[in-house]
Design an enzyme around this catalytic site. Structure first.
Site, PDB file in Angstrom:
ATOM      1  N   GLU B  60       7.828  65.708  34.679  1.00  0.00           N
ATOM      2  CA  GLU B  60       8.855  65.470  35.695  1.00  0.00           C
ATOM      3  C   GLU B  60       8.705  66.345  36.931  1.00  0.00           C
ATOM      4  O   GLU B  60       8.946  65.899  38.050  1.00  0.00           O
ATOM      5  CB  GLU B  60      10.257  65.651  35.117  1.00  0.00           C
ATOM      6  CG  GLU B  60      10.765  64.477  34.285  1.00  0.00           C
ATOM      7  CD  GLU B  60      10.213  64.450  32.869  1.00  0.00           C
ATOM      8  OE1 GLU B  60       9.548  65.436  32.467  1.00  0.00           O
ATOM      9  OE2 GLU B  60      10.414  63.446  32.161  1.00  0.00           O
ATOM     10  N   ALA B  84      19.120  60.699  33.501  1.00  0.00           N
ATOM     11  CA  ALA B  84      19.485  61.780  34.416  1.00  0.00           C
ATOM     12  C   ALA B  84      19.120  63.141  33.832  1.00  0.00           C
ATOM     13  O   ALA B  84      18.667  64.032  34.547  1.00  0.00           O
ATOM     14  CB  ALA B  84      20.974  61.715  34.730  1.00  0.00           C
ATOM     15  N   PHE B  86      16.623  64.059  32.189  1.00  0.00           N
ATOM     16  CA  PHE B  86      15.210  64.431  32.307  1.00  0.00           C
ATOM     17  C   PHE B  86      14.925  65.079  33.664  1.00  0.00           C
ATOM     18  O   PHE B  86      13.950  65.812  33.815  1.00  0.00           O
ATOM     19  CB  PHE B  86      14.293  63.224  32.060  1.00  0.00           C
ATOM     20  CG  PHE B  86      14.562  62.539  30.746  1.00  0.00           C
ATOM     21  CD1 PHE B  86      15.156  63.225  29.693  1.00  0.00           C
ATOM     22  CD2 PHE B  86      14.236  61.204  30.550  1.00  0.00           C
ATOM     23  CE1 PHE B  86      15.425  62.599  28.484  1.00  0.00           C
ATOM     24  CE2 PHE B  86      14.494  60.573  29.344  1.00  0.00           C
ATOM     25  CZ  PHE B  86      15.094  61.263  28.309  1.00  0.00           C
ATOM     26  N   HIS B 129      21.579  63.223  25.727  1.00  0.00           N
ATOM     27  CA  HIS B 129      21.278  61.947  26.388  1.00  0.00           C
ATOM     28  C   HIS B 129      22.520  61.186  26.853  1.00  0.00           C
ATOM     29  O   HIS B 129      22.417  60.011  27.186  1.00  0.00           O
ATOM     30  CB  HIS B 129      20.518  61.019  25.442  1.00  0.00           C
ATOM     31  CG  HIS B 129      19.078  61.376  25.208  1.00  0.00           C
ATOM     32  ND1 HIS B 129      18.690  62.443  24.453  1.00  0.00           N
ATOM     33  CD2 HIS B 129      17.927  60.783  25.622  1.00  0.00           C
ATOM     34  CE1 HIS B 129      17.360  62.483  24.393  1.00  0.00           C
ATOM     35  NE2 HIS B 129      16.878  61.494  25.098  1.00  0.00           N
TER      36      HIS B 129
HETATM   37  C1  LIG Z   1      11.565  65.436  29.590  1.00  0.00           C
HETATM   38  C2  LIG Z   1      11.633  64.058  29.024  1.00  0.00           C
HETATM   39  N1  LIG Z   1      11.098  63.035  29.713  1.00  0.00           N
HETATM   40  C3  LIG Z   1      11.143  61.785  29.226  1.00  0.00           C
HETATM   41  C4  LIG Z   1      11.727  61.530  28.016  1.00  0.00           C
HETATM   42  C5  LIG Z   1      11.790  60.115  27.456  1.00  0.00           C
HETATM   43  N2  LIG Z   1      10.947  60.038  26.278  1.00  0.00           N
HETATM   44  C6  LIG Z   1      11.455  60.130  25.030  1.00  0.00           C
HETATM   45  S1  LIG Z   1      10.284  60.102  23.867  1.00  0.00           S
HETATM   46  C7  LIG Z   1       9.078  59.892  25.013  1.00  0.00           C
HETATM   47  C8  LIG Z   1       7.659  59.747  24.603  1.00  0.00           C
HETATM   48  C9  LIG Z   1       7.184  60.930  23.852  1.00  0.00           C
HETATM   49  O1  LIG Z   1       5.882  60.717  23.467  1.00  0.00           O
HETATM   50  P1  LIG Z   1       5.193  61.697  22.471  1.00  0.00           P
HETATM   51  O2  LIG Z   1       5.447  63.092  22.903  1.00  0.00           O
HETATM   52  O3  LIG Z   1       3.796  61.264  22.346  1.00  0.00           O
HETATM   53  O4  LIG Z   1       5.993  61.492  21.103  1.00  0.00           O
HETATM   54  P2  LIG Z   1       6.070  60.169  20.211  1.00  0.00           P
HETATM   55  O5  LIG Z   1       7.285  59.426  20.635  1.00  0.00           O
HETATM   56  O6  LIG Z   1       4.822  59.408  20.390  1.00  0.00           O
HETATM   57  O7  LIG Z   1       6.237  60.682  18.812  1.00  0.00           O
HETATM   58  C10 LIG Z   1       9.597  59.878  26.297  1.00  0.00           C
HETATM   59  C11 LIG Z   1       8.825  59.728  27.534  1.00  0.00           C
HETATM   60  C12 LIG Z   1      12.318  62.609  27.338  1.00  0.00           C
HETATM   61  N3  LIG Z   1      12.945  62.444  26.176  1.00  0.00           N
HETATM   62  N4  LIG Z   1      12.246  63.857  27.849  1.00  0.00           N
END
Ligand SMILES: Cc1ncc(C[n+]2csc(CCOP(=O)(O)OP(=O)(O)O)c2C)c(N)n1
Ligand SMILES: [Mg+2]
Lengths: 318, 323
Positions: B60, B84, B86, B129
């Protein structure tokens, strides 16, 4: 890995599998609500890593944490009750799926913010070191979190202060709906830390035995005071990103292929081949796990909702 | 909306339509985000190509800081930040970099940038969230904040946000995404700093934002049956904040109930209460009442979530208390 260890890891894996399949169904019937991420397909990592930790070793996780929490020793009824929002839950129904904590078993925190708990693991490691203990800190995070600033900042600080922390990256090749290649040109997370002198390895996360051996090796160095280590486990996320995800952005693994790769079935096969347990024992482990989940659901259903007084009384710790 | 052709569409679709129209109108408008371009047939990707529609990693700080830099260099980035919360990862970029470039340069540069993010997902998404955290951004100089409550406003405010020369935080409410409403066809701009009277009334002024506008309108219907005529005002943007429309209404009604999903001490309600106490004191015939969330995180358990949040019953009770 010996026979006892294999039986124990298999048991943990079946407990996680049965628990999460049940949670998926409870989510669909709305007894579990909110945002739910299942780790089905990744049980081998949670079980083989946490299976080698002591109760007072610390674990942190992210949004896909159920398996880590159970593997670290959290009682299943309280874990289920938390997901059902009940007062008897691990966090009294206040935290839910993404915020499971079980202090008694060293599960200190899980976050819904990607990368959010990586620095916290350093802090617990520092505290242990300052107290002169040989406990370690482990943080689980996904491949997506590697692109977060907290990862880079934490790698540097952990190396600089030689903190007893193991960074465990579960690389399932996806972050939400994007493949890893859309987020970074670096394929292997274990390639990232060489300049800091951090020992690192990549293992097949579907192979619980391999995870056990590789993590055990890294853990020994970290516990001996040699500084941080990183383990990358290549896994497959069998379910969508979250429960309810239509999952249209990737090609599903064919059922027959999954039978081959499924980490739980794979450990069963290995264990039978090596004579760690026989088919009856494996079956008993599986059945016991499913029975335990039903008991946990029944227990959770009896637990009351948290009471409104908690809303304000929990805002501050003192 | 007389003389304007409208079409029924959802709040989410209306927001997207504005982004789409602005991207078609101005090739400097670009779209970044972690979950944009989810598939090859994504409408933005198909219409504008991978150069202008870019998937970003979970980074971010770099994502938003880069957007601000692109804005300084003449682009008009729209960053889809998903939630928001994030944004908080990149707080420096949002409240201490992008927002200050114009001012600190003596007006030499501008950073036209839209940060689009959802808030208020109070459906069991728990502590991290579900927040309504606009209070953290409302008092930040140089940053504008829009909080649409209807599909038409979502479209009009998004279009204005993209054309604005400042960083704008466009916060869509998660519980409204699938709500339908009439939306003007073609170009539709809702000016910033212009509150909308969503329901005229003469007895009590109720000011609400986002999802609570609909709770306030439903409460107003119930109160109408008891002979209490409620005026419902939606500020639509909270920075800039149109206090004039609110003060004019209070002149008429003498009674003010402020509804806000945010925690009480970080709410728009508290800011409006201060303005009206200072500038509308002589018109008030009852104390100002605030119906807000408790100053607490939103708990996971459903009954706790309901307990912490404002709802229709709480609004009705507050209005009855002053009417
Ligand atoms: C700082 C932040 N940005 C975006 C998100 C939205 N988000 C939730 S899970 C995720 C993907 C995470 O991927 P990974 O770390 O590979 O874990 P996985 O879900 O594959 O286990 C995202 C982008 C978040 N929760 N926190
Ligand atoms: Mg991943």
């Amino acid at each position: 890995m010996n026979a006892d260890q294999a039986r124990s890891v298999l048991r943990t894996m079946w407990r996680i599998r049965a628990f999460e399949e049940r949670v998926g169904r409870l989510k669909r019937s709305d007894e579990v609500h909110g945002l739910i991420h299942l780790s089905i397909g990744g049980e081998g990592v949670a079980a083989a890593v946490c299976g080698q930790l002591r109760d007072n070793d610390v674990v942190y996780s992210g949004h896909r944490a159920h398996g880590h929490v159970l593997a670290k020793g959290a009682p299943m009824p309280e874990t289920m009750a938390e997901l059902m929002g009940r007062e008897g839950g691990l966090c009294r129904g206040m935290g839910g799926s993404m915020h499971l904590v079980d202090v008694a078993h060293g599960m200190l925190g899980a976050t819904g913010v990607v990368g959010g708990t990586v620095p916290a693991a350093l802090g617990s490691a520092l505290a242990a070191r300052m107290r002169g203990e040989d406990t370690v800190s482990v943080v689980f995070f996904g491949d997506g979190a590697v692109q977060a600033g907290t990862f880079a900042e934490s790698v540097n600080l952990a190396a600089l202060w030689r903190l007893p922390v193991v960074l465990v990256c579960e690389n399932n090749g996806f972050a939400e709906f994007s493949p890893r290649s859309a987020h970074t040109p670096v394929e292997r997370v274990s390639d990232l830390v060489a300049p800091w002198g951090i020992p690192a390895a990549t293992v097949d996360g579907n192979d619980a035995v391999a995870v056990w051996e590789e993590f055990g090796r890294l853990l020994a160095g970290v516990r001996a005071g040699e500084g941080p280590a990183l383990l990358e486990a290549l896994t497959h996320r069998l379910r969508g990103h979250y429960e309810g995800d239509p999952d249209r952005y990737r090609v599903a693994v064919a059922a027959e292929e999954w039978q081959e790769r499924d980490p739980v079935l794979r450990l069963e096969r290995t264990g039978l081949e090596r004579g760690w347990f026989d088919a009856d024992e494996a079956k008993a482990v599986r059945e016991a796990a499913h029975a335990e989940v039903e008991d946990a659901v029944a227990w959770a259903r009896e637990s009351p909702w948290p009471t409104p007084e908690l809303a304000s009384s929990l805002v501050y710790g003192s | 909306m007389t003389g304007v052709t409208t079409r029924e569409m959802t709040y989410a679709a209306a927001t997207n339509e504005a982004v789409h129209l602005e991207m078609a109108r101005d090739e400097d408008v670009v779209l970044f985000g972690q979950s944009v371009a989810g598939s090859p047939d994504d409408p933005f990707l198909k219409a504008f190509g991978a150069d202008r529609v870019r998937v970003t990693p979970i980074s971010e700080t770099a994502e938003i800081g880069m957007a601000a830099g692109a804005a300084l260099a003449g682009k008009r980035p729209v960053v889809d930040c998903t939630m928001a919360e994030f944004l908080l990862v990149s707080m420096d970029q949002v409240v201490n970099e992008a927002n200050r470039f114009h001012y600190m340069s003596g007006g030499r540069v501008t950073a036209p940038l839209v940060l689009k993010a959802g808030y208020g997902f109070t459906a069991g998404w728990a502590g991290q969230h579900t927040g309504s955290i606009y209070g953290m951004f409302m008092g930040v100089p140089g940053l504008k904040v829009a909080l649409p409550s209807t599909p038409a406003d979502a479209k009009g405010l998004m279009a204005s946000a993209i054309r604005d020369d400042n960083p704008v935080l466009f916060l869509h409410h998660y519980l409204l995404l699938l709500e339908q409403g009439p939306v003007p066809e073609g170009e539709h701009l809702v000016p910033f700093g212009s509150a909308d009277v969503k329901r005229p009334g003469s007895d009590v002024t109720v000011v609400a934002t986002g999802w609570t506008v609909h709770r306030a309108l439903a409460a107003a219907e119930r109160l109408a049956a008891d002979g209490v005529d409620v005026e419902v005002i939606d500020p639509r943007t909270i920075a800039p904040l149109d206090t004039a429309t609110i003060l004019t209404s209070v002149e008429k009604t003498g009674r003010l109930v402020l509804v806000d999903q945010a925690t009480r001490h970080s709410s728009v309600a508290t800011v409006i209460a201060g303005e009206v106490a200072e500038h509308g004191f002589s018109a008030l015939r009852a104390p100002i009442v605030q119906v807000t969330a408790l100053d607490a995180s939103i708990a996971y358990a459903k009954p706790m979530e309901d307990y912490v949040l404002p709802d229709e019953d709480k609004i009705v009770a507050a209005v009855r208390g002053v009417a």
